[in-house]
Design a protein around this motif. Structure first.
Motif, mmCIF file in Angstrom:
data_model
loop_
_atom_site.group_PDB
_atom_site.id
_atom_site.type_symbol
_atom_site.label_atom_id
_atom_site.label_comp_id
_atom_site.label_asym_id
_atom_site.label_seq_id
_atom_site.Cartn_x
_atom_site.Cartn_y
_atom_site.Cartn_z
ATOM 1 N N ALA A 154 0.928 -1.359 -0.038
ATOM 2 C CA ALA A 154 0.242 0.102 0.022
ATOM 3 C C ALA A 154 0.954 1.233 -0.003
ATOM 4 N N SER A 155 0.576 2.059 -0.953
ATOM 5 C CA SER A 155 1.364 3.330 -1.228
ATOM 6 C C SER A 155 1.009 4.463 -0.426
ATOM 7 N N ASP A 156 1.875 5.573 -0.415
ATOM 8 C CA ASP A 156 1.443 6.956 0.145
ATOM 9 C C ASP A 156 0.149 7.362 -0.592
ATOM 10 N N ALA A 157 0.248 7.053 -2.023
ATOM 11 C CA ALA A 157 -1.118 7.295 -2.830
ATOM 12 C C ALA A 157 -2.139 6.719 -2.149
ATOM 13 N N ASP A 158 -2.041 5.500 -1.946
ATOM 14 C CA ASP A 158 -3.203 4.765 -1.443
ATOM 15 C C ASP A 158 -3.657 5.386 0.015
ATOM 16 N N ASP A 160 -3.460 8.415 0.996
ATOM 17 C CA ASP A 160 -3.965 9.754 0.690
ATOM 18 C C ASP A 160 -5.405 9.560 0.005
ATOM 19 N N ALA A 161 -5.516 8.660 -0.679
ATOM 20 C CA ALA A 161 -6.823 8.409 -1.220
ATOM 21 C C ALA A 161 -8.026 8.152 -0.280
ATOM 22 N N TRP A 162 -7.572 7.337 0.578
ATOM 23 C CA TRP A 162 -8.613 7.219 1.884
ATOM 24 C C TRP A 162 -8.874 8.426 2.725
ATOM 25 N N GLY A 163 -7.537 9.293 2.754
ATOM 26 C CA GLY A 163 -7.550 10.502 3.499
ATOM 27 C C GLY A 163 -8.602 11.484 2.934
#
Length: 242
Positions: A154-158, A160-163
């Motif tokens: 799970a990446s920071d982009a993933d 961020d998407a939940w955020g």
């Protein structure tokens, strides 16, 4: 009354199920439902890494299926991701390094929706948390329950998407004090990317949650979010009830 122990199996309606993926595979699974009432919510379980013996029978999720239909009125859906084997059988396909498993996650969510299973939450453990964070942002999912998240795939982009999720759906991470991959202090830093995320540090626990006291902590933390009227869970069961 009898004490609920590691091997206790409480009454439920249990049925073998088959999930069908968009890329044409059949995945084996089981659905456990409360014996005498409709479920109040649903746990869709995503198991640990199959190349390290993870499967639908990995013990915490198996114990959730054994106990939570009776104790908390929950539906518990477990299945083997592609290429994974357990006593229930082997799912078709091959391990996809967390990529092609997107279709497995979608198939489980679709099954819950098609069968009117209420309020589905994804319950991921280790590799399963990666699948939940990466592929679980389906509108029908009410939240994520993450056991021992490594945050490798799970990446920071993933995150961020939940955020940025417009509904601010809950993301609850249960992080063992002595985890092999991600411990509480680092987890709190990483999960800051999700403002609504909650990191629950569990003192003394390890990545595999071995030991009945830790299983009880996990199941109570799950129920507290998903079926709060059943919290805290009892530690005994009236054996005359089944």
């Amino acid at each position: 009354m009898g004490e609920i122990r590691a091997g206790t199996v409480l009454p439920a309606r249990r049925e073998d199920i088959t999930l069908h993926t968009a890329d044409g595979l059949e995945l084996v699974g089981e659905l456990a439902l409360p014996e005498d009432r409709p479920p109040v919510a649903t746990l869709v379980c995503l198991h640990p890494l199959p190349t390290a013996e993870g499967m639908m029978d990995s013990h915490v999720q198996r114990k959730a299926s054994y106990r939570l239909p009776a104790l908390a009125g929950l539906a518990v859906l477990r299945f083997n991701t592609r290429g994974t084997t357990s006593a229930r059988g082997t799912s078709q396909g091959e391990f996809g390094e967390g990529e092609t498993e997107r279709y497995d996650v979608a198939a489980a969510i679709e099954y819950a929706e098609y069968h009117d299973l209420p309020h589905p939450w994804l319950l991921g453990w280790s590799f399963g948390t990666e699948l939940a964070l990466t592929w679980g942002r389906d509108p029908g999912v009410e939240g994520l329950l993450l056991l021992s998240p490594p945050l490798h795939r799970a990446s920071d982009a993933d995150l961020d998407a939940w955020g940025a999720d417009p509904d601010g759906r809950p993301v609850v991470a249960l992080v063992p004090e002595f985890d092999d991959y991600l411990r509480p202090a680092e987890a709190r830093e990483r999960f800051k990317r999700i403002p609504q995320a909650e990191v629950v540090a569990v003192d003394g626990a390890k990545h595999l949650w071995v030991g009945e006291p830790y299983v009880r902590i996990v199941l109570n933390e799950i129920v507290k979010r998903v079926a709060p009227d059943a919290y805290p869970l009892p530690t005994e069961w009236d054996i005359s009830d089944g």
